[in-house]
Design a protein around this motif. Sequence first.
Motif, mmCIF file in Angstrom:
data_model
loop_
_atom_site.group_PDB
_atom_site.id
_atom_site.type_symbol
_atom_site.label_atom_id
_atom_site.label_comp_id
_atom_site.label_asym_id
_atom_site.label_seq_id
_atom_site.Cartn_x
_atom_site.Cartn_y
_atom_site.Cartn_z
ATOM 1 N N ARG A 78 -16.055 15.096 26.870
ATOM 2 C CA ARG A 78 -17.049 15.562 25.906
ATOM 3 C C ARG A 78 -17.205 14.534 24.790
ATOM 4 O O ARG A 78 -16.226 14.101 24.188
ATOM 5 C CB ARG A 78 -16.605 16.896 25.308
ATOM 6 N N PRO A 79 -18.425 14.094 24.490
ATOM 7 C CA PRO A 79 -18.645 13.173 23.375
ATOM 8 C C PRO A 79 -18.312 13.855 22.049
ATOM 9 O O PRO A 79 -18.725 14.997 21.816
ATOM 10 C CB PRO A 79 -20.137 12.849 23.455
ATOM 11 N N VAL A 80 -17.557 13.158 21.195
ATOM 12 C CA VAL A 80 -17.154 13.741 19.910
ATOM 13 C C VAL A 80 -17.426 12.845 18.705
ATOM 14 O O VAL A 80 -17.274 13.287 17.568
ATOM 15 C CB VAL A 80 -15.661 14.154 19.914
ATOM 16 N N GLY A 81 -17.813 11.598 18.938
ATOM 17 C CA GLY A 81 -18.040 10.712 17.803
ATOM 18 C C GLY A 81 -18.441 9.328 18.252
ATOM 19 O O GLY A 81 -18.773 9.102 19.420
ATOM 20 N N SER A 82 -18.396 8.405 17.311
ATOM 21 C CA SER A 82 -18.816 7.037 17.596
ATOM 22 C C SER A 82 -17.959 6.037 16.831
ATOM 23 O O SER A 82 -17.470 6.324 15.736
ATOM 24 C CB SER A 82 -20.289 6.870 17.188
ATOM 25 N N VAL A 83 -17.791 4.887 17.434
ATOM 26 C CA VAL A 83 -17.083 3.768 16.817
ATOM 27 C C VAL A 83 -17.944 2.532 17.025
ATOM 28 O O VAL A 83 -18.627 2.413 18.041
ATOM 29 C CB VAL A 83 -15.657 3.598 17.416
ATOM 30 N N TYR A 84 -17.929 1.639 16.042
ATOM 31 C CA TYR A 84 -18.817 0.484 16.144
ATOM 32 C C TYR A 84 -18.300 -0.704 15.347
ATOM 33 O O TYR A 84 -17.470 -0.561 14.456
ATOM 34 C CB TYR A 84 -20.227 0.849 15.667
ATOM 35 N N PHE A 85 -18.810 -1.853 15.720
ATOM 36 C CA PHE A 85 -18.644 -3.081 14.954
ATOM 37 C C PHE A 85 -20.040 -3.502 14.532
ATOM 38 O O PHE A 85 -20.922 -3.627 15.377
ATOM 39 C CB PHE A 85 -17.991 -4.186 15.799
ATOM 40 N N ARG A 86 -20.244 -3.699 13.245
ATOM 41 C CA ARG A 86 -21.562 -4.077 12.748
ATOM 42 C C ARG A 86 -21.470 -5.415 12.022
ATOM 43 O O ARG A 86 -20.386 -5.870 11.687
ATOM 44 C CB ARG A 86 -22.140 -2.996 11.830
ATOM 45 N N ASP A 87 -22.632 -5.996 11.791
ATOM 46 C CA ASP A 87 -22.705 -7.306 11.128
ATOM 47 C C ASP A 87 -21.783 -8.306 11.823
ATOM 48 O O ASP A 87 -21.050 -9.054 11.168
ATOM 49 C CB ASP A 87 -22.386 -7.192 9.633
ATOM 50 N N ILE A 88 -21.840 -8.304 13.135
ATOM 51 C CA ILE A 88 -20.984 -9.195 13.925
ATOM 52 C C ILE A 88 -21.427 -10.643 13.701
ATOM 53 O O ILE A 88 -22.595 -10.975 13.865
ATOM 54 C CB ILE A 88 -21.050 -8.841 15.421
#
Length: 177
Positions: A78-88
């Motif tokens: 079940r999807p529960v959230g998000s993780v990301y790398f920005r301004d790479i």
Amino acid sequence: MKKEMQGFDVCGNKVSIRKITPDDTELIVKWRNNERVRNNFVYKEIFTKEIHENWFKTKIMTGEVEQFIICENDKDYRPVGSVYFRDIDRKEGTAEYGIFIGEDDAVGKGYGSEIALMALSYAKEIGLKRVYLKAFTYNEIAIRSYSKAGFVKTKDLLQVECSDGQKSDMILMEKLL
């Protein structure tokens, strides 16, 4: 951590992550409008489908952002959230780290700590050397999770102005990979 299992980019003990797709727009909008989540972002405005679609087109599709969906292993992924790398910045090997758990019943289960370790491993694989983040000082649970993953405080950011005009103190943390 096992990789490439069941369509996921990285699988951990409690959670797995997969690349975000346009089909995740409705979930992202729902999660970002959760008051608990919104209160931990500098951008506090109501999040719309158009805002996310623009983010996807101008940030994710251009490679400036790598974003993943967090899924619970024991609940049929079940999807529960998000993780990301920005301004790479691939030349400098740096990026800003961000995470949010959008489902209220998935908070407090240690997902953040496990995801941080998985995401940092992925960051190293794609050539990042330094990952940093900003956290509101009142978000003590997140700061503890980041510290567990090896992030260290490098700077106080006093009275950061949010999109709603309110000002709050933040800290800058980083992890060398």
